[in-house]
Design a protein around this motif. Structure first.
Motif, PDB file in Angstrom:
ATOM      1  N   THR A  59       0.817  -1.218   0.000  1.00 57.84           N
ATOM      2  CA  THR A  59       0.000   0.000   0.000  1.00 57.84           C
ATOM      3  C   THR A  59       0.846   1.263   0.000  1.00 57.84           C
ATOM      4  N   GLN A  60       1.972   1.255   0.724  1.00 61.81           N
ATOM      5  CA  GLN A  60       2.812   2.453   0.807  1.00 61.81           C
ATOM      6  C   GLN A  60       3.876   2.500  -0.287  1.00 61.81           C
ATOM      7  N   ALA A  61       3.665   1.775  -1.369  1.00 57.38           N
ATOM      8  CA  ALA A  61       4.690   1.739  -2.412  1.00 57.38           C
ATOM      9  C   ALA A  61       4.140   1.877  -3.828  1.00 57.38           C
ATOM     10  N   ILE A  62       3.148   1.095  -4.176  1.00 57.17           N
ATOM     11  CA  ILE A  62       2.716   1.040  -5.571  1.00 57.17           C
ATOM     12  C   ILE A  62       2.149   2.393  -5.995  1.00 57.17           C
ATOM     13  N   GLY A  63       2.655   2.873  -7.117  1.00 59.33           N
ATOM     14  CA  GLY A  63       2.319   4.200  -7.611  1.00 59.33           C
ATOM     15  C   GLY A  63       3.401   5.210  -7.329  1.00 59.33           C
ATOM     16  N   ALA A  64       4.243   4.936  -6.328  1.00 57.69           N
ATOM     17  CA  ALA A  64       5.296   5.875  -5.955  1.00 57.69           C
ATOM     18  C   ALA A  64       6.692   5.299  -6.100  1.00 57.69           C
ATOM     19  N   MET A  65       6.811   3.994  -6.288  1.00 59.77           N
ATOM     20  CA  MET A  65       8.111   3.372  -6.504  1.00 59.77           C
ATOM     21  C   MET A  65       7.905   2.061  -7.268  1.00 59.77           C
ATOM     22  N   THR A  66       8.939   1.588  -7.899  1.00 58.07           N
ATOM     23  CA  THR A  66       8.841   0.379  -8.706  1.00 58.07           C
ATOM     24  C   THR A  66       8.693  -0.856  -7.822  1.00 58.07           C
ATOM     25  N   ILE A  67       7.681  -1.650  -8.122  1.00 55.78           N
ATOM     26  CA  ILE A  67       7.465  -2.950  -7.489  1.00 55.78           C
ATOM     27  C   ILE A  67       7.307  -3.962  -8.613  1.00 55.78           C
ATOM     28  N   ASP A  68       8.165  -4.970  -8.638  1.00 55.71           N
ATOM     29  CA  ASP A  68       8.199  -5.946  -9.732  1.00 55.71           C
ATOM     30  C   ASP A  68       7.990  -7.341  -9.155  1.00 55.71           C
ATOM     31  N   VAL A  69       6.810  -7.915  -9.398  1.00 58.32           N
ATOM     32  CA  VAL A  69       6.530  -9.233  -8.813  1.00 58.32           C
ATOM     33  C   VAL A  69       7.371 -10.332  -9.477  1.00 58.32           C
ATOM     34  N   LEU A  93       0.294 -10.324  -3.061  1.00 53.46           N
ATOM     35  CA  LEU A  93       0.627  -8.912  -2.857  1.00 53.46           C
ATOM     36  C   LEU A  93      -0.683  -8.148  -2.816  1.00 53.46           C
ATOM     37  N   ILE A  94      -0.804  -7.269  -1.841  1.00 52.27           N
ATOM     38  CA  ILE A  94      -2.042  -6.517  -1.634  1.00 52.27           C
ATOM     39  C   ILE A  94      -1.729  -5.032  -1.611  1.00 52.27           C
ATOM     40  N   CYS A  95      -2.646  -4.226  -2.123  1.00 57.48           N
ATOM     41  CA  CYS A  95      -2.444  -2.770  -2.107  1.00 57.48           C
ATOM     42  C   CYS A  95      -3.769  -2.049  -2.016  1.00 57.48           C
ATOM     43  N   SER A  96      -3.938  -1.238  -0.980  1.00 58.85           N
ATOM     44  CA  SER A  96      -5.048  -0.275  -0.951  1.00 58.85           C
ATOM     45  C   SER A  96      -4.671   0.920  -1.813  1.00 58.85           C
ATOM     46  N   SER A  97      -5.661   1.465  -2.514  1.00 56.95           N
ATOM     47  CA  SER A  97      -5.377   2.442  -3.571  1.00 56.95           C
ATOM     48  C   SER A  97      -5.613   3.893  -3.170  1.00 56.95           C
ATOM     49  N   TYR A  98      -5.989   4.139  -1.909  1.00 54.83           N
ATOM     50  CA  TYR A  98      -6.364   5.506  -1.529  1.00 54.83           C
ATOM     51  C   TYR A  98      -5.168   6.363  -1.101  1.00 54.83           C
ATOM     52  N   LYS A  99      -3.970   5.819  -1.248  1.00 52.10           N
ATOM     53  CA  LYS A  99      -2.773   6.599  -0.934  1.00 52.10           C
ATOM     54  C   LYS A  99      -2.068   6.964  -2.240  1.00 52.10           C
ATOM     55  N   TRP A 100      -1.079   6.196  -2.649  1.00 51.18           N
ATOM     56  CA  TRP A 100      -0.220   6.566  -3.776  1.00 51.18           C
ATOM     57  C   TRP A 100      -0.839   6.266  -5.130  1.00 51.18           C
ATOM     58  N   LEU A 101      -1.999   5.604  -5.152  1.00 49.57           N
ATOM     59  CA  LEU A 101      -2.737   5.417  -6.398  1.00 49.57           C
ATOM     60  C   LEU A 101      -3.878   6.415  -6.533  1.00 49.57           C
ATOM     61  N   LEU A 102      -4.001   7.325  -5.561  1.00 50.95           N
ATOM     62  CA  LEU A 102      -4.884   8.492  -5.644  1.00 50.95           C
ATOM     63  C   LEU A 102      -6.364   8.143  -5.785  1.00 50.95           C
ATOM     64  N   SER A 103      -6.750   6.943  -5.372  1.00 50.11           N
ATOM     65  CA  SER A 103      -8.122   6.475  -5.529  1.00 50.11           C
ATOM     66  C   SER A 103      -8.927   6.691  -4.254  1.00 50.11           C
ATOM     67  N   PRO A 104     -10.246   6.504  -4.321  1.00 50.89           N
ATOM     68  CA  PRO A 104     -11.061   6.653  -3.113  1.00 50.89           C
ATOM     69  C   PRO A 104     -10.899   5.474  -2.162  1.00 50.89           C
ATOM     70  N   VAL A 105     -11.247   5.696  -0.906  1.00 47.67           N
ATOM     71  CA  VAL A 105     -11.283   4.607   0.072  1.00 47.67           C
ATOM     72  C   VAL A 105     -12.297   3.573  -0.404  1.00 47.67           C
ATOM     73  N   GLY A 106     -11.956   2.296  -0.231  1.00 42.90           N
ATOM     74  CA  GLY A 106     -12.820   1.226  -0.704  1.00 42.90           C
ATOM     75  C   GLY A 106     -12.333   0.601  -1.996  1.00 42.90           C
TER      76      GLY A 106
END
Length: 375
Positions: free
Chosen positions: A184-194, A202-215
């Motif tokens: 959550t604190q990485a994708i959108g702001a730094m490279t993550i390569d699975v 791998l899990i990511c909430s999008s309301y931080k660095w992906l600029l999306s709404p909560v949920g």
């Protein structure tokens, strides 16, 4: 380097917002997309029957590209906790085995593991916070033949101190442990390569660095787990009735882990618009643009005798500041009176700029800090 993007957000000129790691502001274009979703709800007869599959498929593809995955490796889910619960349901833990995680790790990637360890007779192996901010050697040492699951972030959420996930992934494979990442604190702001890290989930909430709404969040499931068990079964993650059994069968790929509320055309429209913009910028370019701002934070903090993670021990978009021998009560509230917004995290504060910030914002932060923190 990306040009300052403040004009794309609704941020007043007197606001110094350095708290993207808590909650990103919304893009103006995402708000417009959300309004279009509201219009569909207001007039549902205007809904195109292909809307849900088309939009969710496009979002799934963008998210997959961000982490070097395939479209069908991605499930659309509501939260990090939902994704962690999915991983915990599918991974095995035997009595006497352990789960490795970090001291002070974000609760969404802790609570499900506490419950699993309690239910299975396993243990939590919590890596203590290193004084020098260098987590990786301690994490690698903690992973042993007893380890069943390692569940980590790319960086600690309180201060940006970094973990080398490629090295951790290699260690996990050597010891036969599963690897779960809360990115959550990485994708959108730094490279993550699975492909390089090779996590199981791998899990990511999008309301931080992906600029999306909560949920709005997503789950990556490695191919070997794509026949696993979902938290729920619903219209969107199952196919039509199987003619031989008369039962609904889960979809193939990670789509079987999709949430039941995937048909929220308001959230879906906003998340897709935000993902398009973040993808256009590129995570590597975002990181290169933000690193000079957190480097400036580090320099100004050290000049005042305050402690920060430095160099390659931290990511470029988050930095924590601690004040030796000082604890300033309600510092975030005090700074907010100066229109400066950060988070209090751990023993100090967390500064997390974004593309709407400039060096002037960092200087404004330190002017405000000097009013409330002794130097």
């Amino acid at each position: 380097m990306i040009d300052n993007a403040k004009s794309l957000f609704d941020i007043p000129s007197d606001i110094c917002y350095l708290n993207c790691a808590a909650q990103s502001p919304m893009l103006k274009s995402a708000k417009t997309a959300g309004d279009s979703g509201l219009a569909i709800k207001s007039n549902p007869w205007t809904l195109d029957p292909g809307f849900w599959d088309d939009r969710s498929g496009e979002l799934r593809s963008l998210l997959a590209q961000m982490i070097a995955a395939q479209r069908n490796d991605i499930a659309l889910i509501p939260s990090t906790a939902y994704g962690v619960a999915t991983a915990a349901k599918n991974l095995q833990l035997d009595r006497g085995q352990d789960i490795v995680l970090l001291e002070g790790q974000f609760p969404s990637n802790v609570i499900a593991w506490e419950q699993k360890a309690h239910a299975c007779g396993g243990d939590l192996n919590i890596v203590a916070r290193p004084v020098d901010y260098d987590w990786t050697p301690h994490v690698l040492e903690a992973i042993s033949e007893k380890t069943a699951i390692v569940t980590l972030p790319p960086c600690h959420w309180t201060d940006g101190s970094k973990i080398d996930l490629v090295a951790v992934g290699e260690r996990c494979r050597d010891k036969g442990a599963a690897l779960v990442i809360d990115a959550t604190q990485a994708i959108g702001a730094m490279t993550i390569d699975v492909k390089a890290i090779q996590p199981d989930f791998l899990i990511c909430s999008s309301y931080k660095w992906l600029l999306s709404p909560v949920g709005s969040a997503f789950l990556y499931a490695a191919p070997k787990w794509q026949a696993g068990e979902a938290i729920e079964y619903n219209k969107f993650n199952c196919d039509d009735l199987d003619p031989s059994s008369g039962m609904h069968l889960p979809k193939s790929g990670a789509l079987r882990f999709d949430m039941g509320g995937r048909n929220n055309f308001i959230l879906l429209s906003m998340a897709l618009e935000s993902a398009k913009q973040v993808s256009k910028w590129g995570a590597d370019e975002v990181q290169k643009t933000l690193r000079p701002l957190t480097d400036l934070v580090a320099d100004m903090a050290q000049e005042r005798g305050w402690a920060v993670p430095v160099g390659d021990k931290r990511v470029g978009h988050i930095i924590g500041i601690s004040f030796p021998n000082q604890k300033i009560e309600d510092l975030a509230k005090k700074l907010a009176t100066e229109n400066v917004f950060i988070s209090e995290r751990g023993a100090g504060i967390r500064v997390s700029p974004y593309l709407y910030n400039s060096e002037d914002d960092i200087k404004q932060l330190f002017l405000a800090l000097e009013r409330f923190v002794g130097v």
